[in-house]
Design an enzyme around this catalytic site. Structure first.
Site, PDB file in Angstrom:
ATOM      1  N   CYS A   2       1.617  35.082  43.433  1.00 37.19           N
ATOM      2  CA  CYS A   2       1.928  34.367  42.195  1.00 37.19           C
ATOM      3  C   CYS A   2       3.234  34.855  41.567  1.00 37.19           C
ATOM      4  O   CYS A   2       3.648  35.988  41.756  1.00 37.19           O
ATOM      5  CB  CYS A   2       0.808  34.570  41.183  1.00 37.19           C
ATOM      6  N   ARG A  27       8.092  34.230  47.347  1.00 34.67           N
ATOM      7  CA  ARG A  27       6.947  35.140  47.257  1.00 34.67           C
ATOM      8  C   ARG A  27       5.692  34.549  47.900  1.00 34.67           C
ATOM      9  O   ARG A  27       4.723  35.263  48.111  1.00 34.67           O
ATOM     10  CB  ARG A  27       6.651  35.444  45.776  1.00 34.67           C
ATOM     11  N   TRP A  75      -0.814  31.672  44.128  1.00 35.51           N
ATOM     12  CA  TRP A  75      -1.287  31.937  45.484  1.00 35.51           C
ATOM     13  C   TRP A  75      -2.784  32.166  45.332  1.00 35.51           C
ATOM     14  O   TRP A  75      -3.205  33.148  44.725  1.00 35.51           O
ATOM     15  CB  TRP A  75      -0.587  33.174  46.036  1.00 35.51           C
ATOM     16  N   ASN A 101      -0.410  36.445  36.457  1.00 40.37           N
ATOM     17  CA  ASN A 101      -0.385  37.052  37.806  1.00 40.37           C
ATOM     18  C   ASN A 101      -1.373  38.200  37.796  1.00 40.37           C
ATOM     19  O   ASN A 101      -1.420  38.946  36.825  1.00 40.37           O
ATOM     20  CB  ASN A 101       0.971  37.697  38.097  1.00 40.37           C
ATOM     21  N   GLY A 102      -2.097  38.388  38.897  1.00 39.09           N
ATOM     22  CA  GLY A 102      -2.998  39.537  38.984  1.00 39.09           C
ATOM     23  C   GLY A 102      -4.441  39.066  39.081  1.00 39.09           C
ATOM     24  O   GLY A 102      -4.710  37.902  39.408  1.00 39.09           O
ATOM     25  N   GLU A 481       5.244  46.309  65.646  1.00 41.44           N
ATOM     26  CA  GLU A 481       6.038  45.474  64.737  1.00 41.44           C
ATOM     27  C   GLU A 481       6.540  44.217  65.448  1.00 41.44           C
ATOM     28  O   GLU A 481       6.592  43.127  64.858  1.00 41.44           O
ATOM     29  CB  GLU A 481       7.194  46.310  64.168  1.00 41.44           C
ATOM     30  N   LYS A 485       5.755  40.455  64.081  1.00 44.36           N
ATOM     31  CA  LYS A 485       6.799  39.466  63.775  1.00 44.36           C
ATOM     32  C   LYS A 485       6.495  38.156  64.485  1.00 44.36           C
ATOM     33  O   LYS A 485       6.588  37.086  63.910  1.00 44.36           O
ATOM     34  CB  LYS A 485       8.186  39.952  64.215  1.00 44.36           C
ATOM     35  N   GLU A 488       3.400  36.375  62.884  1.00 46.53           N
ATOM     36  CA  GLU A 488       3.644  35.949  61.499  1.00 46.53           C
ATOM     37  C   GLU A 488       4.401  34.635  61.417  1.00 46.53           C
ATOM     38  O   GLU A 488       4.065  33.768  60.618  1.00 46.53           O
ATOM     39  CB  GLU A 488       4.506  37.000  60.762  1.00 46.53           C
ATOM     40  N   HIS A 504      -7.990  49.847  80.065  1.00 43.39           N
ATOM     41  CA  HIS A 504      -9.274  49.957  79.363  1.00 43.39           C
ATOM     42  C   HIS A 504      -9.668  48.659  78.683  1.00 43.39           C
ATOM     43  O   HIS A 504     -10.462  48.680  77.734  1.00 43.39           O
ATOM     44  CB  HIS A 504      -9.217  51.120  78.366  1.00 43.39           C
ATOM     45  N   LYS A 603       4.883  37.293  50.444  1.00 39.14           N
ATOM     46  CA  LYS A 603       5.875  38.364  50.535  1.00 39.14           C
ATOM     47  C   LYS A 603       5.336  39.648  49.946  1.00 39.14           C
ATOM     48  O   LYS A 603       5.525  40.721  50.471  1.00 39.14           O
ATOM     49  CB  LYS A 603       7.138  37.939  49.787  1.00 39.14           C
TER      50      LYS A 603
END
Ligand code: G6P
Length: 608
Positions: A2, A27, A75, A101-102, A481, A485, A488, A504, A603
């Protein structure tokens, strides 16, 4: 995640609020809305989906007359992403609008209480309780109503409040969620992020937890939780507007990948003076470093993977055991920590909820804290005993690139610094590694320059359903990473596996034409990884090897090669991540994905 904005001044508020929200798009969000006050009425406009829909609905904000208002990108957490759950929310009497927000943790109890008192709820959100509380506590004094309302809230919030009785006066309150006031001439702003403010002003007041502000076109007064005025510094926002824009690249992500040599240089160079490492006023004494018997690194997402890669350098050079823990796990794990533990907290935004909670938990158990953060004045930076900033500048693409590499470069810097200060490294080795570190920006640029074949290679990955990334040691850390990437932004299932673990389990999934990306940039385990390439090749895999130039031995094993420049093994992970970022980028582009704003991702994850 948000975002909130607010404006009061002499211009029409609607277009300004929309432009602010547009700047917050990066965001991540799934609905948006604005509320503008005019002639004792609130014009409310909300949409599900993109802010462009809001532009259309309100004729770029012009359809909402009035010179003060608030806006929000949501969001979804409590309740689906719908118009009725989108903010702003209105009170039952229509006099108040709020954005938030929150998370209001005690919203269920408050909702029950308010329903009993006759308030009617329009949404499923936790937020809506706030606006009804304000209506309930309002008796002509909005400031008092805000104080009483905030006193009832548990959880985190950045709030914006507007009231038809006082059309020019807005309130904004902060508790554990970022909030910045922007100061103009004859107009003032607030936002959850400086990017929404920089087109209008560079003078800002950073709000602290428990504070709230009264904002009119000519005046901003900040109060503490009891309502007493607080004297605040006015800070200068130094971020360049251009830096927050794409600069000619088709996507922020590509721009940010290309910025990495400069960002790593900006992060390292000021901290190396006369061949010694200095931590801009955050230095440790040798005694303090010798007192550390354990390092715990905590973070989320890519910042966590930066920790996984940096761990090797710290252990190798500083010779202190390092464990790397996901913040979301660490916070509930009853961690074994004492005053000899150094907690390293890594966060681009400095606002990730789990990271902050894990940090608080470890601090309460006596850990000393070192934060590696990109956003100045963020919560993580403020909570830490010491902060080393990564000078990556604003990172807009949801998938981090320069955030990750600057974090890793700080971990390298710290490893070498701690080794030197404690005498755990020979002079010759120190000099060699310091020179190697200083040259990393050049190596990163070479890595970019060597990647010209990647757009072509990406064409074949765009049609695959899954990709395995394998490697050992520092290569295994980079694989984590690299796979993140890929998934995502291209939505291709990508799994990283330490190459020695293939037998394994994962090798059962290798069949004809299964793409495998083998990372071979670490000399100390090269032979071993080569054997793993032979194993997957024997089962039909298509192998793309990433290795340093002239490593011809791999040529005969792999189907395709990507070369990176050679650097010392300790720092290998930072160099090899560049082609993996580019491969993810071009694969996503080939598939036509929304690269800068991948679906379902945010984000900055400021809620648990
Ligand atoms: C989100 C972002 C990631 C980031 C992670 C941690 O998931 O999409 O790119 O690595 O949060 O964020 P932080 O701001 O704490 O580094």
């Amino acid at each position: 995640m948000c975002g909130i904005v607010g404006y009061t001044g002499s211009a029409q508020a609607g277009p300004i609020l929309l432009e602010g929200l547009k700047k917050l798009e990066y965001r991540g969000y799934d609905s948006a809305g604005i509320a503008v006050i005019n002639n004792g009425e609130i014009t409310l406009s909300k949409v599900t989906g993109r802010i462009d829909n809001l532009y259309e609905k309100t004729d770029g904000g012009r359809a909402a007359p009035g010179r003060a208002g608030i806006g929000h990108t949501r969001w979804a957490t409590h309740g689906m992403p719908t118009d009725y759950n989108a903010h702003p929310h209105l009170s039952n009497d229509g006099r108040f609008a709020i954005v938030h927000n929150g998370i209001i943790e005690n919203y269920a109890l408050l909702r029950e209480e308010l329903i009993e008192k006759g308030y009617h709820f329009e949404s499923e959100t936790d937020t809506e309780v706030v606006v009804h509380l304000i209506e309930m506590y309002y008796n002509g004094d909005l400031k008092r109503a805000v104080i009483r309302t905030c006193g009832r809230l548990q959880g985190s919030y950045a709030l914006g409040v507007a009231c038809t009785d006082e059309p020019e006066r807005l309130f904004a309150a902060r508790e554990s969620s970022p909030l910045i006031i922007g100061l103009g001439i004859g107009e003032n702003f607030f936002a959850s992020d400086v990017t929404a403010l920089v087109s209008y002003t560079r003078n800002a007041i950073y709000m602290e937890d428990g504070e709230f502000a009264e904002i009119t076109p000519d005046r901003v007064t900040v109060y503490d939780v009891t309502g007493s005025p607080v004297k605040k510094e006015v800070d200068r926002i130094t971020w360049d507007i251009q830096a927050a824009e794409k600069g000619g690249y088709p996507h922020f992500m590509l721009k940010e990948i290309m910025e990495q040599p400069g960002a790593v240089k900006a992060t390292l160079a000021p901290r190396i003076k006369d061949d010694e490492i200095v931590l801009d006023g955050q230095d440790f004494s040798a005694a303090e470093l010798l007192d550390i018997n354990k390092i715990l690194i905590t973070a989320c997402g890519s910042a966590y993977y930066a920790g996984c890669a940096g761990r090797f350098a710290i252990e190798k050079l500083f010779r202190v055991p390092v464990s790397v823990e996901l913040a979301s796990e660490l916070r509930y794990s009853d961690p074994i920590i004492d005053e000899h533990t150094l907690l390293i907290v890594i966060s681009q935004s400095g606002e990730t909820a789990d990271t902050i909670a894990a940090m608080k938990e470890c601090r309460s158990r006596g850990a000393k804290t070192l934060a590696i953060v990109n956003v100045v004045g963020s919560t993580v930076a403020k909570l830490a005993d010491r902060t080393i900033y990564t000078w990556a500048g604003p990172e807009i693409a949801v998938a981090t690139t320069k955030g990750y590499t600057t974090q890793l470069s700080v971990l390298y810097l710290f490893a070498l610094y701690a080794a030197r200060k404690t005498g755990r490294i020979e002079d010759g080795e120190y000099e060699h590694l310091l020179t190697t570190l200083k040259n990393l920006p050049k190596r990163l640029q070479e890595s970019i320059d060597l990647s010209s074949r990647i757009p072509k290679l990406a064409k074949r990955y765009a049609h695959t359903r899954s990709i395995f990334f394998i490697g050992r040691n520092t290569d295994a850390a980079a694989a984590l990473e690299g796979a993140l990437k890929m998934k995502e932004i291209s939505y291709i299932h990508a799994e990283s596996y330490p190459a020695g673990e293939l037998k394994h389990g994962t090798i059962a999934l290798i069949e004809d034409h299964q793409p495998v990306i083998a990372l071979c940039c670490n000399d100390s385990v090269m032979e071993k990884t080569m054997n793993n390439i032979i194993e997957v090749k024997a089962r039909g895999a298509d192998v793309l090897a990433v290795t340093f130039r002239k490593n011809d031995r791999i040529l005969s094993l792999a189907d395709e090669m990507i070369f990176v420049p050679k650097t010392d093994t300790v720092f290998a992970a930072i160099v090899e991540i560049i082609p993996l970022q580019l491969l993810a980028y071009y694969t996503a582009r080939e598939k036509g994905c929304d690269i800068d704003k991948p679906k379902n991702l945010a984000k900055s994850v400021t809620v648990e």
